[in-house]
Design an enzyme around this catalytic site. Sequence first.
Site, mmCIF file in Angstrom:
data_model
loop_
_atom_site.group_PDB
_atom_site.id
_atom_site.type_symbol
_atom_site.label_atom_id
_atom_site.label_comp_id
_atom_site.label_asym_id
_atom_site.label_seq_id
_atom_site.Cartn_x
_atom_site.Cartn_y
_atom_site.Cartn_z
ATOM 1 N N HIS A 362 0.788 -1.234 0.000
ATOM 2 C CA HIS A 362 0.000 0.000 0.000
ATOM 3 C C HIS A 362 0.813 1.274 0.000
ATOM 4 C CE1 HIS A 362 -4.200 -1.276 0.644
ATOM 5 N NE2 HIS A 362 -3.663 -2.344 1.211
ATOM 6 N N LYS A 545 -9.145 13.862 4.171
ATOM 7 C CA LYS A 545 -8.225 12.717 4.186
ATOM 8 C C LYS A 545 -7.327 12.861 5.405
ATOM 9 C CE LYS A 545 -6.903 13.959 -0.013
ATOM 10 N NZ LYS A 545 -6.911 12.704 -0.740
ATOM 11 N N ARG A 546 -6.575 11.827 5.740
ATOM 12 C CA ARG A 546 -5.606 11.958 6.817
ATOM 13 C C ARG A 546 -4.655 13.116 6.533
ATOM 14 N NH1 ARG A 546 -5.527 8.295 11.267
ATOM 15 N NH2 ARG A 546 -3.603 9.391 11.685
ATOM 16 N N LYS A 551 0.441 14.572 1.366
ATOM 17 C CA LYS A 551 -0.884 14.838 0.796
ATOM 18 C C LYS A 551 -1.088 16.335 0.550
ATOM 19 C CE LYS A 551 -3.251 10.783 2.850
ATOM 20 N NZ LYS A 551 -4.125 10.167 1.830
ATOM 21 N N THR A 652 -8.672 6.562 -2.350
ATOM 22 C CA THR A 652 -10.026 6.085 -2.608
ATOM 23 C C THR A 652 -11.018 7.219 -2.377
ATOM 24 O OG1 THR A 652 -10.109 5.237 -0.349
ATOM 25 C CG2 THR A 652 -9.665 3.630 -2.101
ATOM 26 N N LYS A 656 -14.624 8.206 -4.363
ATOM 27 C CA LYS A 656 -15.919 8.495 -3.742
ATOM 28 C C LYS A 656 -16.448 9.841 -4.230
ATOM 29 C CE LYS A 656 -13.992 6.483 0.486
ATOM 30 N NZ LYS A 656 -13.362 6.872 1.776
HETATM 31 C C1 PLP Z 1 -12.064 7.074 1.996
HETATM 32 C C2 PLP Z 1 -11.599 7.463 3.332
HETATM 33 C C3 PLP Z 1 -10.232 7.695 3.543
HETATM 34 C C4 PLP Z 1 -9.209 7.634 2.428
HETATM 35 O O1 PLP Z 1 -9.141 8.901 1.810
HETATM 36 P P1 PLP Z 1 -7.957 9.263 0.777
HETATM 37 O O2 PLP Z 1 -8.369 10.587 0.228
HETATM 38 O O3 PLP Z 1 -7.960 8.204 -0.259
HETATM 39 O O4 PLP Z 1 -6.708 9.320 1.552
HETATM 40 C C5 PLP Z 1 -9.814 8.055 4.812
HETATM 41 N N1 PLP Z 1 -10.693 8.178 5.830
HETATM 42 C C6 PLP Z 1 -12.013 7.981 5.656
HETATM 43 C C7 PLP Z 1 -12.935 8.167 6.813
HETATM 44 C C8 PLP Z 1 -12.514 7.615 4.409
HETATM 45 O O5 PLP Z 1 -13.831 7.405 4.249
#
Ligand code: PLP
Length: 806
Positions: A362, A545-546, A551, A652, A656
């Site tokens: 990952h 995101k985190r 990022k 991901t 979404k």
């Molecule tokens: C989808 C999701 C992530 C991943 O987000 P990225 O933008 O791909 O880093 C992290 N936390 C939550 C709560 C999510 O639903």
Amino acid sequence: MDLRNGVELRSLGNTPDEFRQDMLSNLYYRRGTTVESASAQDAYETLALTVRDRLAERRARTAAAQYESNPRWVYYLSAEYLLGPQLEQNLLYSGTSEAAHKALEACGFKPEEIAALDVEPGLGNGGLGRLAACLLDSLATLDIPAVGYGIRYDLGIFRQEFQDGRQIERPDDWAFQGDPWEFPAPDDVQTVGFYGHVDERDGRKVWQPGEVVLGEPSHLLVPGYGTTTVNIVRLWRARAHQASFDLTRFSAGQYAEAVQDAVRAENISKVLYPDDSTAAGRELRLKQQYFLVSCSLRDIVRRFRLRNSDWDAFGSKTAIQLNDTHPVLAIPELMRLLVDEEGLDWDHAWSLVRQTFNYTCHTLLPEALETWPVDMLGRLLPRHLEIIYLINAGLLEEVRSRFPGDIDRVRRMSLIQETPERLVRMANLAVTGTTMTNGVAELHTQLLTSTVLRDFHDLWPSRFANVTNGVSPRRFVRLASPGISALISSGLGHDRWLTDLSLLSGLEALTGDASFREQWREVKRSAKAALGLGDPGALMDVMIKRFHEYKRQQLKLLHVITLYQRIKAGGYDGVPRTVLFGGKAAPAYQAAKNIIHLINAVAAAVNADPAAAGLLRVAFPANYNITLAEHIIPAADLSEQISMAGKEASGTGNMKLTLNGALTIGTLDGANIEIRDRVGADNFFLFGLDAPAALALRSGPYQPRDHYHADDELRAALDAIRSGAFGGVGHDVAASLLDRDEYLTLADYRSYVDAQAGVDAAWRDQDHWTTMSILNTARAGFFSSDRTVTDYLDRIWHATPVRVEG
Ligand SMILES: *Cc1c(COP(=O)(O)O)cnc(C)c1O
């Protein structure tokens, strides 16, 4: 219905009346109360049980059919699962939403208030844990016999609060009220050993552990959508052996000492990712990993033996997916079980092990490639270290015979890193002990095989595959966005897109329909109104995101400051925007926490300034999790995917948001590339260095200050921070950008800000924006986790569905 032994089970009805009846009996007989005296919590738990019963019935039929067919099982091993709230999902999947609604109202409860009591189990950090949950959802939906294995942490990912703009971490005691979705199975308890020494008896090695801990499983139901199949995720909780309670000491009044061994044992599943800045913390993490692996493998072997007696069949009946390196100790553990306990010879065992396991990598960050000190591993798991050495001997022999004389290569590929503190390299072990290793997006797999795992790719090219991540359309479209979902279904004339997301392409034809475009705009607008964070007419610009420097939330923040300075200078010509941040920083990651602090300081300044009113607003709701994601995602117009190219494995969140009609502004990183390829370059705002250019710049003498001096707006933004314009917050952020700028924020700033001007221009033509938005959704069907699972099945698992009669 006919269960295995021919005994009939009374079917539960789904009419509102039947549902209400069952709810009442659950309230009386399982909750032990009455309608008159029931609290909201009583109502919630009763509702959960009533819904769960419907799924449990399907579960019983699934278990019977799967047992009957003795299939190849897919086992997913993951240290993390971000399952999200269970109630809404299980209502939808069991087809009882309406009946439940009516039953609650009939009993005098407000359905929304009861739904709000559903607590999400935060058993993961972010993308990796959510991927695990989406894959389980799709496995069940595709009728694949599968079990997810994980740890039932008492305390999940911390709850984030802000105090004076700083992140504060609070414990997340998610199951404090009990978890009505869970089925404990104390009779399936496993015993896990640690420490001790290795003996030899009759030519066989015998590990004598110095300490044992019990692993008690419980499971949650994982229903498929539009099918009868209900799979499970089995979570292990550490329990102390009775013998670890010291009654003598307790009687002598030494209460703390009396329970210290028991506490130590149960600490193993106490928290998700214990702080690893101390040696004790690191050892606890290693214990967690082995605990998960040991319990799960014993359970897998137990299940194998229910229908099979010959070890030769093990590999063909069992596909175990290792989600990142956290469960990679499963490789030496299965060798130990087969060789030491079952008496197989080494080569036979090794071929079964390799046939059984596969590994998903990952990351690309070298610092994220896991290693464990040889000393620590050898003390905690003495036999496993011996086995790792033996595996290493076989590996290095193969490397030497393929690349004679290439000493450097041997050193790089060894499972042991020969630094002063010798380390076990878990990714090397993972590739060596599996059939296939996969990356999670095209670019990621390409970079993996050409950089971090290049030597392994040279040796075994056919062991590598790509499987691009995906997300569950049920969770992230249907549940998150009922409005968009209803509009999609009415536009397409069906809801089959929920299980075949490629059918979204039918929306393309509707871009020519002015009334459909108008409805689409309206649905997005009402999602913004429902979120309630800013004017629904403004562009909703979302970065969720985190927090991590790669990022680049700091890049988004510099853009916000630039917009604010344009407003202050009276020269603002952009469109009204709400910029929304969401995300947590790891508790020990100070640089990320500094960025959070600065965002809150900038938000305070901007939101309090009348000059910015109606033009710019900054929202930062605390505690980003699945629940919050489901509220934000449908409201997003613009999706920020702005990592330094070459660093984000896939992402991901990007999928979404695209599926919900947000346009992406992004770099050529991770799955952004595949999103752009599909939605079309005209419907995507591209900026920044690509991965080769970023790598080249980072390998040279990069001078962030050159960009600072060359760009007036960038300089003004950084100077504002440095001069204390935001309550004196952010000196450390500015200094780090000017001195090191490890992730090339300043190098990409101008390109980013200019691309954002393109966003403004596009937003001004609302009708055209809406067309682009619809096209993003229409062309994103590829990013369903159903497609991801289908790719895993074709390329890696080779398992087939078992259909359960409905
Ligand atoms: C989808 C999701 C992530 C991943 O987000 P990225 O933008 O791909 O880093 C992290 N936390 C939550 C709560 C999510 O639903």
